[in-house]
Design a protein around this motif. Structure first.
Motif, PDB file in Angstrom:
ATOM      1  N   LEU A  28       0.840  -1.187   0.000  1.00  0.00           N
ATOM      2  CA  LEU A  28       0.000   0.000   0.000  1.00  0.00           C
ATOM      3  C   LEU A  28       0.878   1.240   0.000  1.00  0.00           C
ATOM      4  O   LEU A  28       1.836   1.332   0.772  1.00  0.00           O
ATOM      5  CB  LEU A  28      -0.894   0.018   1.243  1.00  0.00           C
ATOM      6  CG  LEU A  28      -1.705  -1.249   1.514  1.00  0.00           C
ATOM      7  CD1 LEU A  28      -2.406  -1.149   2.858  1.00  0.00           C
ATOM      8  CD2 LEU A  28      -2.696  -1.484   0.401  1.00  0.00           C
ATOM      9  N   LEU A  29       0.541   2.202  -0.855  1.00  0.00           N
ATOM     10  CA  LEU A  29       1.237   3.486  -0.878  1.00  0.00           C
ATOM     11  C   LEU A  29       0.393   4.477  -0.098  1.00  0.00           C
ATOM     12  O   LEU A  29      -0.821   4.552  -0.300  1.00  0.00           O
ATOM     13  CB  LEU A  29       1.427   3.970  -2.320  1.00  0.00           C
ATOM     14  CG  LEU A  29       2.046   5.355  -2.498  1.00  0.00           C
ATOM     15  CD1 LEU A  29       3.467   5.401  -1.965  1.00  0.00           C
ATOM     16  CD2 LEU A  29       2.008   5.757  -3.972  1.00  0.00           C
ATOM     17  N   SER A  30       1.029   5.223   0.776  1.00  0.00           N
ATOM     18  CA  SER A  30       0.311   6.230   1.558  1.00  0.00           C
ATOM     19  C   SER A  30       1.171   7.477   1.692  1.00  0.00           C
ATOM     20  O   SER A  30       2.385   7.434   1.492  1.00  0.00           O
ATOM     21  CB  SER A  30      -0.048   5.690   2.942  1.00  0.00           C
ATOM     22  OG  SER A  30       1.105   5.297   3.640  1.00  0.00           O
ATOM     23  N   SER A  31       0.528   8.577   2.039  1.00  0.00           N
ATOM     24  CA  SER A  31       1.267   9.832   2.200  1.00  0.00           C
ATOM     25  C   SER A  31       2.021   9.861   3.528  1.00  0.00           C
ATOM     26  O   SER A  31       3.004  10.575   3.658  1.00  0.00           O
ATOM     27  CB  SER A  31       0.329  11.034   2.069  1.00  0.00           C
ATOM     28  OG  SER A  31      -0.796  10.865   2.887  1.00  0.00           O
ATOM     29  N   ARG A  32       1.555   9.088   4.529  1.00  0.00           N
ATOM     30  CA  ARG A  32       2.264   8.999   5.809  1.00  0.00           C
ATOM     31  C   ARG A  32       2.298   7.547   6.278  1.00  0.00           C
ATOM     32  O   ARG A  32       1.584   6.698   5.749  1.00  0.00           O
ATOM     33  CB  ARG A  32       1.626   9.810   6.914  1.00  0.00           C
ATOM     34  CG  ARG A  32       0.687  10.837   6.601  1.00  0.00           C
ATOM     35  CD  ARG A  32       0.191  11.560   7.846  1.00  0.00           C
ATOM     36  NE  ARG A  32      -1.205  11.293   8.099  1.00  0.00           N
ATOM     37  CZ  ARG A  32      -2.183  11.900   7.449  1.00  0.00           C
ATOM     38  NH1 ARG A  32      -1.917  12.772   6.526  1.00  0.00           N
ATOM     39  NH2 ARG A  32      -3.417  11.610   7.718  1.00  0.00           N
ATOM     40  N   LYS A  33       3.097   7.332   7.306  1.00  0.00           N
ATOM     41  CA  LYS A  33       3.245   5.996   7.879  1.00  0.00           C
ATOM     42  C   LYS A  33       1.887   5.472   8.364  1.00  0.00           C
ATOM     43  O   LYS A  33       1.138   6.187   9.005  1.00  0.00           O
ATOM     44  CB  LYS A  33       4.234   6.061   9.033  1.00  0.00           C
ATOM     45  CG  LYS A  33       4.610   4.729   9.597  1.00  0.00           C
ATOM     46  CD  LYS A  33       5.729   4.893  10.608  1.00  0.00           C
ATOM     47  CE  LYS A  33       6.023   3.621  11.331  1.00  0.00           C
ATOM     48  NZ  LYS A  33       6.819   2.691  10.616  1.00  0.00           N
ATOM     49  N   LEU A 135       2.277  -2.184  -6.250  1.00  0.00           N
ATOM     50  CA  LEU A 135       1.307  -1.510  -5.402  1.00  0.00           C
ATOM     51  C   LEU A 135      -0.101  -2.037  -5.644  1.00  0.00           C
ATOM     52  O   LEU A 135      -0.483  -2.311  -6.787  1.00  0.00           O
ATOM     53  CB  LEU A 135       1.350  -0.004  -5.651  1.00  0.00           C
ATOM     54  CG  LEU A 135       2.678   0.684  -5.312  1.00  0.00           C
ATOM     55  CD1 LEU A 135       2.626   2.151  -5.700  1.00  0.00           C
ATOM     56  CD2 LEU A 135       2.999   0.527  -3.832  1.00  0.00           C
ATOM     57  N   SER A 136      -0.871  -2.153  -4.558  1.00  0.00           N
ATOM     58  CA  SER A 136      -2.251  -2.640  -4.631  1.00  0.00           C
ATOM     59  C   SER A 136      -3.266  -1.534  -4.429  1.00  0.00           C
ATOM     60  O   SER A 136      -4.388  -1.631  -4.931  1.00  0.00           O
ATOM     61  CB  SER A 136      -2.483  -3.710  -3.569  1.00  0.00           C
ATOM     62  OG  SER A 136      -1.617  -4.791  -3.773  1.00  0.00           O
ATOM     63  N   ALA A 137      -2.905  -0.498  -3.660  1.00  0.00           N
ATOM     64  CA  ALA A 137      -3.853   0.577  -3.369  1.00  0.00           C
ATOM     65  C   ALA A 137      -3.107   1.809  -2.889  1.00  0.00           C
ATOM     66  O   ALA A 137      -1.953   1.737  -2.468  1.00  0.00           O
ATOM     67  CB  ALA A 137      -4.862   0.140  -2.321  1.00  0.00           C
ATOM     68  N   LEU A 160      -6.790   3.746   6.207  1.00  0.00           N
ATOM     69  CA  LEU A 160      -6.545   2.311   6.311  1.00  0.00           C
ATOM     70  C   LEU A 160      -7.839   1.568   6.687  1.00  0.00           C
ATOM     71  O   LEU A 160      -8.097   0.474   6.201  1.00  0.00           O
ATOM     72  CB  LEU A 160      -5.445   2.026   7.323  1.00  0.00           C
ATOM     73  CG  LEU A 160      -4.974   0.586   7.444  1.00  0.00           C
ATOM     74  CD1 LEU A 160      -4.458   0.070   6.102  1.00  0.00           C
ATOM     75  CD2 LEU A 160      -3.918   0.459   8.519  1.00  0.00           C
ATOM     76  N   ASP A 161      -8.655   2.180   7.527  1.00  0.00           N
ATOM     77  CA  ASP A 161      -9.938   1.567   7.907  1.00  0.00           C
ATOM     78  C   ASP A 161     -10.858   1.401   6.690  1.00  0.00           C
ATOM     79  O   ASP A 161     -11.529   0.377   6.559  1.00  0.00           O
ATOM     80  CB  ASP A 161     -10.635   2.403   8.986  1.00  0.00           C
ATOM     81  CG  ASP A 161      -9.918   2.321  10.324  1.00  0.00           C
ATOM     82  OD1 ASP A 161      -9.208   1.312  10.553  1.00  0.00           O
ATOM     83  OD2 ASP A 161     -10.043   3.260  11.125  1.00  0.00           O
ATOM     84  N   HIS A 162     -10.885   2.400   5.818  1.00  0.00           N
ATOM     85  CA  HIS A 162     -11.694   2.287   4.590  1.00  0.00           C
ATOM     86  C   HIS A 162     -11.166   1.150   3.704  1.00  0.00           C
ATOM     87  O   HIS A 162     -11.939   0.412   3.103  1.00  0.00           O
ATOM     88  CB  HIS A 162     -11.686   3.603   3.808  1.00  0.00           C
ATOM     89  CG  HIS A 162     -12.540   4.655   4.419  1.00  0.00           C
ATOM     90  ND1 HIS A 162     -12.007   5.734   5.082  1.00  0.00           N
ATOM     91  CD2 HIS A 162     -13.878   4.796   4.473  1.00  0.00           C
ATOM     92  CE1 HIS A 162     -12.994   6.492   5.519  1.00  0.00           C
ATOM     93  NE2 HIS A 162     -14.137   5.942   5.177  1.00  0.00           N
ATOM     94  N   TRP A 163      -9.856   1.027   3.610  1.00  0.00           N
ATOM     95  CA  TRP A 163      -9.258  -0.049   2.822  1.00  0.00           C
ATOM     96  C   TRP A 163      -9.639  -1.405   3.409  1.00  0.00           C
ATOM     97  O   TRP A 163     -10.037  -2.321   2.689  1.00  0.00           O
ATOM     98  CB  TRP A 163      -7.740   0.112   2.762  1.00  0.00           C
ATOM     99  CG  TRP A 163      -7.062  -1.019   2.044  1.00  0.00           C
ATOM    100  CD1 TRP A 163      -7.011  -1.228   0.698  1.00  0.00           C
ATOM    101  CD2 TRP A 163      -6.369  -2.121   2.645  1.00  0.00           C
ATOM    102  NE1 TRP A 163      -6.309  -2.385   0.421  1.00  0.00           N
ATOM    103  CE2 TRP A 163      -5.912  -2.947   1.611  1.00  0.00           C
ATOM    104  CE3 TRP A 163      -6.077  -2.478   3.955  1.00  0.00           C
ATOM    105  CZ2 TRP A 163      -5.183  -4.113   1.841  1.00  0.00           C
ATOM    106  CZ3 TRP A 163      -5.353  -3.638   4.184  1.00  0.00           C
ATOM    107  CH2 TRP A 163      -4.924  -4.442   3.123  1.00  0.00           C
ATOM    108  N   ARG A 164      -9.532  -1.537   4.742  1.00  0.00           N
ATOM    109  CA  ARG A 164      -9.860  -2.806   5.402  1.00  0.00           C
ATOM    110  C   ARG A 164     -11.337  -3.165   5.186  1.00  0.00           C
ATOM    111  O   ARG A 164     -11.670  -4.337   5.052  1.00  0.00           O
ATOM    112  CB  ARG A 164      -9.538  -2.721   6.882  1.00  0.00           C
ATOM    113  CG  ARG A 164      -8.068  -2.855   7.169  1.00  0.00           C
ATOM    114  CD  ARG A 164      -7.819  -2.901   8.652  1.00  0.00           C
ATOM    115  NE  ARG A 164      -6.438  -3.266   8.913  1.00  0.00           N
ATOM    116  CZ  ARG A 164      -5.710  -2.746   9.867  1.00  0.00           C
ATOM    117  NH1 ARG A 164      -6.228  -1.826  10.680  1.00  0.00           N
ATOM    118  NH2 ARG A 164      -4.470  -3.121  10.047  1.00  0.00           N
ATOM    119  N   ALA A 165     -12.196  -2.170   5.181  1.00  0.00           N
ATOM    120  CA  ALA A 165     -13.627  -2.425   4.977  1.00  0.00           C
ATOM    121  C   ALA A 165     -13.914  -2.975   3.581  1.00  0.00           C
ATOM    122  O   ALA A 165     -14.901  -3.665   3.377  1.00  0.00           O
ATOM    123  CB  ALA A 165     -14.423  -1.134   5.196  1.00  0.00           C
TER     124      ALA A 165
END
Length: 167
Positions: A28-33, A135-137, A160-165
């Protein structure tokens, strides 16, 4: 003996600043840790795109040179635009580049699947030929910080919660 001609080769490379996290077998790519997962890379990263092989979606090629069947050599953004806009008109054109396993390859356009989602790879440096991860998301509340092509190719989640949902 004359020196052999070697054409210039350059894959498209978009710079992003972010963190790549491994979680549930995905990158997963994100703007922060992220609060969970294993950090794969962070900081200034390079994103490249792989076009899957027709009938073999496990393999994809990151184009760095296109040899059109009328003789023109295209690389970088020009090669990508040619493939996206006119590649179907030149099925015998050759696409040179590196596969997702890091091996060099050359394949005719007609053997690539432009309707299958493109692979999005992340690299630590421009000079690297082997990706750190596929990358997946994208986990980002503000997608404007990321290149348009990236946001068109990856599913985007605000947290991350939205991704997990949606996992």
């Amino acid at each position: 003996m004359p020196e052999q001609f070697r054409p210039y080769r350059q894959p498209i490379a978009e710079r992003v600043t972010g963190v790549v996290t491994g979680l549930s077998g995905m990158a997963l790519l994100s703007s922060r840790k992220l609060p969970a997962g294993e950090e794969i890379a962070q900081g200034d990263l390079i994103v490249r795109y792989g076009i899957t092989y027709l009938g073999k979606p496990l393999f994809s090629i990151v184009p760095d040179l296109v040899v059109a069947d009328y003789g023109e050599l295209l690389y970088g953004e020009a090669a990508w635009q040619f493939l996206m806009d006119r590649g179907h008109l030149y099925p015998r054109a050759d696409v040179c580049g590196r596969r997702n396993d890091g091996q060099e390859d050359m394949v005719p356009v007609k053997q690539l699947d432009f309707d299958y989602p493109y692979d999005v790879f992340v690299y630590g440096e421009v000079s690297e030929s082997q990706p750190l991860a596929k990358l997946s998301a994208l986990i980002a509340a503000d997608r404007a910080k990321f290149p348009k092509r990236l946001t068109e190719q990856l599913p985007i989640f605000a947290s991350l919660d939205h991704w997990r949902a949606n996992e």
